[in-house]
Every structure is written in C-alpha cells, then in structure tokens.
Design an enzyme around this catalytic site. Structure first.
Site, mmCIF file in Angstrom:
data_model
loop_
_atom_site.group_PDB
_atom_site.id
_atom_site.type_symbol
_atom_site.label_atom_id
_atom_site.label_comp_id
_atom_site.label_asym_id
_atom_site.label_seq_id
_atom_site.Cartn_x
_atom_site.Cartn_y
_atom_site.Cartn_z
ATOM 1 N N HIS A 155 -3.328 6.567 2.415
ATOM 2 C CA HIS A 155 -3.761 5.519 2.173
ATOM 3 C C HIS A 155 -5.137 5.165 2.370
ATOM 4 C CE1 HIS A 155 -4.250 1.388 0.914
ATOM 5 N NE2 HIS A 155 -3.964 0.848 2.184
ATOM 6 N N ASN A 179 -10.477 -0.554 -0.143
ATOM 7 C CA ASN A 179 -8.934 -0.418 -0.070
ATOM 8 C C ASN A 179 -8.301 -1.055 -1.573
ATOM 9 O OD1 ASN A 179 -6.293 -0.922 0.366
ATOM 10 N ND2 ASN A 179 -6.289 -1.855 2.426
ATOM 11 N N CYS A 239 0.761 -1.206 0.076
ATOM 12 C CA CYS A 239 0.028 -0.122 -0.097
ATOM 13 C C CYS A 239 1.037 1.278 0.175
ATOM 14 C CB CYS A 239 -0.866 -0.152 1.299
ATOM 15 S SG CYS A 239 -1.995 -1.599 1.235
HETATM 16 N N1 ACO Z 1 -19.001 -9.235 8.835
HETATM 17 C C1 ACO Z 1 -19.383 -9.642 10.246
HETATM 18 N N2 ACO Z 1 -18.771 -9.992 11.292
HETATM 19 C C2 ACO Z 1 -17.474 -9.981 11.108
HETATM 20 C C3 ACO Z 1 -16.833 -9.587 9.891
HETATM 21 C C4 ACO Z 1 -17.710 -9.199 8.787
HETATM 22 N N3 ACO Z 1 -17.090 -8.847 7.509
HETATM 23 N N4 ACO Z 1 -15.422 -9.793 9.887
HETATM 24 C C5 ACO Z 1 -15.225 -10.080 10.989
HETATM 25 N N5 ACO Z 1 -16.452 -10.408 11.837
HETATM 26 C C6 ACO Z 1 -16.348 -10.881 12.955
HETATM 27 C C7 ACO Z 1 -15.320 -11.538 13.695
HETATM 28 O O1 ACO Z 1 -15.712 -13.215 13.387
HETATM 29 C C8 ACO Z 1 -15.582 -11.460 15.070
HETATM 30 O O2 ACO Z 1 -16.724 -12.076 15.853
HETATM 31 P P1 ACO Z 1 -16.366 -12.779 17.208
HETATM 32 O O3 ACO Z 1 -16.381 -11.619 18.134
HETATM 33 O O4 ACO Z 1 -17.754 -13.327 17.204
HETATM 34 O O5 ACO Z 1 -15.345 -13.537 17.090
HETATM 35 C C9 ACO Z 1 -15.971 -9.894 15.108
HETATM 36 O O6 ACO Z 1 -16.407 -9.674 13.924
HETATM 37 C C10 ACO Z 1 -14.849 -8.802 15.537
HETATM 38 O O7 ACO Z 1 -13.794 -9.259 14.713
HETATM 39 P P2 ACO Z 1 -12.023 -8.330 14.663
HETATM 40 O O8 ACO Z 1 -11.408 -8.985 13.668
HETATM 41 O O9 ACO Z 1 -11.933 -8.303 16.129
HETATM 42 O O10 ACO Z 1 -12.957 -6.869 14.227
HETATM 43 P P3 ACO Z 1 -12.362 -5.601 14.428
HETATM 44 O O11 ACO Z 1 -13.120 -4.694 15.083
HETATM 45 O O12 ACO Z 1 -10.695 -5.708 14.565
HETATM 46 O O13 ACO Z 1 -12.294 -5.089 12.740
HETATM 47 C C11 ACO Z 1 -11.073 -4.877 10.868
HETATM 48 C C12 ACO Z 1 -11.771 -5.778 11.660
HETATM 49 C C13 ACO Z 1 -12.014 -4.355 10.074
HETATM 50 C C14 ACO Z 1 -10.346 -5.895 9.769
HETATM 51 C C15 ACO Z 1 -10.189 -4.113 11.770
HETATM 52 O O14 ACO Z 1 -9.210 -4.960 12.277
HETATM 53 C C16 ACO Z 1 -9.109 -3.128 10.657
HETATM 54 O O15 ACO Z 1 -9.770 -2.251 10.241
HETATM 55 N N6 ACO Z 1 -8.045 -3.365 10.797
HETATM 56 C C17 ACO Z 1 -7.146 -2.745 9.898
HETATM 57 C C18 ACO Z 1 -6.831 -3.478 8.851
HETATM 58 C C19 ACO Z 1 -6.942 -2.806 7.585
HETATM 59 O O16 ACO Z 1 -7.834 -1.996 7.259
HETATM 60 N N7 ACO Z 1 -6.458 -3.439 6.419
HETATM 61 C C20 ACO Z 1 -6.518 -3.165 5.084
HETATM 62 C C21 ACO Z 1 -5.356 -3.753 4.459
HETATM 63 S S1 ACO Z 1 -3.867 -3.276 5.050
HETATM 64 C C22 ACO Z 1 -3.351 -1.946 4.639
HETATM 65 O O17 ACO Z 1 -4.143 -1.374 3.683
HETATM 66 C C23 ACO Z 1 -2.236 -1.364 5.230
#
Ligand code: ACO
Length: 324
Positions: A251, A281, A112
């Site tokens: 980004h 993204n 990215c």
């Molecule tokens: N829909 C519904 N529920 C979901 C989904 C979905 N798409 N995905 C995960 N869940 C659930 C999980 O199973 C979990 O359930 P549980 O509590 O019963 O186990 C719950 O939601 C919470 O999951 P987490 O992974 O803890 O959710 P979090 O609040 O961390 O959000 C996310 C996930 C959006 C990916 C977050 O961690 C994030 O924004 N991370 C940054 C990563 C990013 O943006 N990466 C992009 C690529 S990297 C880059 O560009 C640099």
C-alpha cells in the site's frame, strides 16, 4: 486449477496538484512534504470523476486487458471508503455502467487493505465453486473526505481507481497461493472518518459530516511493525524465502514507511516498486493502480511470485502471495 489475475486496469483523474499548489492552500512546502512522505503530487477529482466514474474506467480497462466481455463476470466487488452514494453500492453502479448483467455485486470497506480483502473474497468465492470470473476494484475519491484546512493530513491523499479480473483457470498452476489477514478494532480511533451523527425522533446529534483524522505517528508505528510481521508469516506458511519473491507491492502510504519495512526485512528497495510520489495515498486503490502499472510496463512475467500487502484504518492489514 489456478485462480489467477488475468487483467488489470486503472484510472487517475486529470487534475494534478503538486506540493507547491498545496502550499497555496495550507501552511506547508514542497521540501517538508517530500522529506516526510516522498509525495510530489497527487491527482484530484475535477467533479465528474467520482468513485463510480473512476471505478468504471478502471473496470473497462481491466476487461480490455483480460480480453473478456463484461457479461462473463459472475461478480463485482469494489473496495472503497469514499463511495459517491450509500445506496446503490459502487459495484452495482459499475455493473450498470459496463453492462455486466450476470454479475452479483457488493462493496467492501477495509480502508487501505480493501483491495487485498476483495482479492481474498474473490478467491474464496471461486474456490467454493460459487463464481468463476470476478472483477475486483479499489476506488477512492479521498479529496471529499479530507479536511483541506488540516496540513498534517490533506497533503497525504489522492484520488484514483484500480481494478483486476480474477478467474479460475483449469489445468493451470500458480495464481493465488496464500493469504494472511488481520484486524484490530480496539485501535480504530487511530485513523477515522466518522460520517454523520444519528438524527431521528429520539436523538439529535450535533455532529455533522466529519473528515479523515489520523494519529500519524501511531499509524506509522503500526505499519512498520505489522507489515514485516505478516510478510514473514506468509513466507513461513509457504516455505519460501525473500529471494523467491520478485516484488513486494505495498500500500502506497508513505515512502519512509516502505523504506523502514524493507530495512526491517533486510530486502533491497529495488523489490519495492513505488508510485506514491505521483499519486499520494489513494487508500484501497493504491495496490491495484501499482499492479496495473507494473503489468502494463511488462514488468511481471508468468511464474513471478509477488506479495501484495495492505494496511490501514480499522485497523486492518494483510498480505497475499500470488504467482503471476
Ligand atoms: N507541512 C509543514 N509542517 C507540517 C505539516 C505540513 N504539511 N504537517 C505537520 N507539520 C508540522 C507539525 O505541525 C509539527 O510541527 P511542530 O513540531 O512545530 O509541532 C511538525 O511538522 C512535525 O509533525 P509530526 O506530526 O510529528 O510529523 P511526522 O514526522 O510524524 O510526519 C506524517 C507526519 C507524515 C503524517 C507521519 O506521521 C506519517 O507518515 N505517518 C504515517 C501516516 C500515514 O502515512 N498515513 C496515511 C494514511 S493511513 C494509511 O494509509 C494506512
């Protein structure tokens, strides 16, 4: 002498997949995706719109915006992690498509942060006198790298391309002012897309093509600590203040990441333009797509100072300060 961006272009595939559409593929819903990421929809390749096709469209738009011919290009640098082919490189294919017969071409992979690193590379070549006019692009078909059965990652990504023309202009001021970059390979496992295993007469790996895997929370923590730090570093280096900066073009990974970065830097969200609600993204393409939107909507004026900042797999990160 100034090294300036003199034109921009972008391309998004025609197919649009909103969150409700994704909820027919994996167990998710519009509310969860919007609350956790800010994403409403993303564009996905319809097949012919591969990385080379999109990069070519963005490149042609950038040439038109800069009002120059492809033959004026000394170099083409494409940042991508999702090329259509290992060889030829995307940049060579773009060269062939647009007829930039004088250009030297190569791709770079910095996930990215790719577009930012391409901009730095272009600046360095120009500053050294090895090139005068360079096309840089970020282009991704991430829909081919995503595991469409993994709801935690497939909802985040989209396809697209953005490009810019970087040129040395005599007797001008402004342009490229400063840069801060970094990488941390020891944290590489946080965000991976591992490709193929080794298959040769000495070794038979069982590993087939792999998909994007991510420790979402680790990436989140990395982004919200590293980006404010490198923005502060670049401001210190140039003796500027946040008030001197018109836009922080980050980004486009996640709205919550951008909000927290703005909060930590004590800067109003109005200075952080976003389009991730429409595109998701798009990795190396996200910064140039957003830059092109701002440029085409006449939101950038000569003399404006803007900071571009990328962060992503590798891990890699960086910030560049330019005067438009
Ligand atoms: N829909 C519904 N529920 C979901 C989904 C979905 N798409 N995905 C995960 N869940 C659930 C999980 O199973 C979990 O359930 P549980 O509590 O019963 O186990 C719950 O939601 C919470 O999951 P987490 O992974 O803890 O959710 P979090 O609040 O961390 O959000 C996310 C996930 C959006 C990916 C977050 O961690 C994030 O924004 N991370 C940054 C990563 C990013 O943006 N990466 C992009 C690529 S990297 C880059 O560009 C640099």
């Amino acid at each position: 002498m100034a090294v300036r961006i003199i034109g921009t272009g972008s391309y998004l595939p025609k197919n649009v997949a909103d969150n409700n559409f994704l909820s027919t593929i994996v167990d998710t819903d519009d509310e969860w995706i919007q609350q956790r990421t800010g994403i409403k929809e993303r564009h996905l390749s319809g097949g012919k719109e591969g990385t080379t096709y999109m990069a070519t469209q963005a490149a042609e738009a950038a040439l038109e915006s800069a009002d120059i011919d492809a033959e004026e290009l000394d170099m083409i640098i494409v940042a991508t992690v999702s090329a259509d082919t290992y060889v030829p490189s995307t940049s060579c294919s773009v060269q062939g498509n647009i007829g930039a017969s004088r250009a030297t071409c190569f791709d770079i992979n910095a996930a990215c942060s790719g577009f930012l690193f391409a901009l730095n590379t272009a600046y360095a070549y120009i500053e050294m006198g090895m090139a005068k006019t360079i096309l840089i692009a970020g282009a991704e078909t991430l829909s081919r790298e995503v595991d469409w059965s993994d709801r935690s990652s497939c909802i985040l990504f989209g396809d697209g391309a953005g490009a810019a023309i970087v040129r040395k202009e005599e007797g001008e001021s402004g342009g490229f002012l400063a840069s801060v970059t970094g990488s941390d390979g020891s944290q590489g496992e946080v965000l991976t897309c591992k490709g193929r295993g080794i298959q040769n007469p000495f070794h038979h790996s069982k590993r087939r093509k792999d998909y994007i895997h991510m420790d979402g929370q680790a990436v989140f923590r990395f982004a919200v600590t590293t980006v404010p730090r490198c923005i502060k570093q670049i401001l210190k280096k140039t003796e500027l203040d946040t008030e001197d900066i018109k836009y922080f073009i980050l980004h486009q990974a996640n709205e919550r990441i951008i909000e927290l970065i703005a909060k930590r830097l004590k800067i109003s969200m109005g200075k952080f333009p976003m389009n991730l609600d429409r595109y998701g993204n798009t990795s190396s393409a996200s910064i140039p797509i957003l830059l092109d939107e701002l440029n085409r909507n006449d939101l950038l004026e000569r003399g404006d100072k803007i900071i571009l900042s990328g962060f992503g797999g590798g891990l890699t990160w960086g910030a560049v300060l330019i005067e438009w």
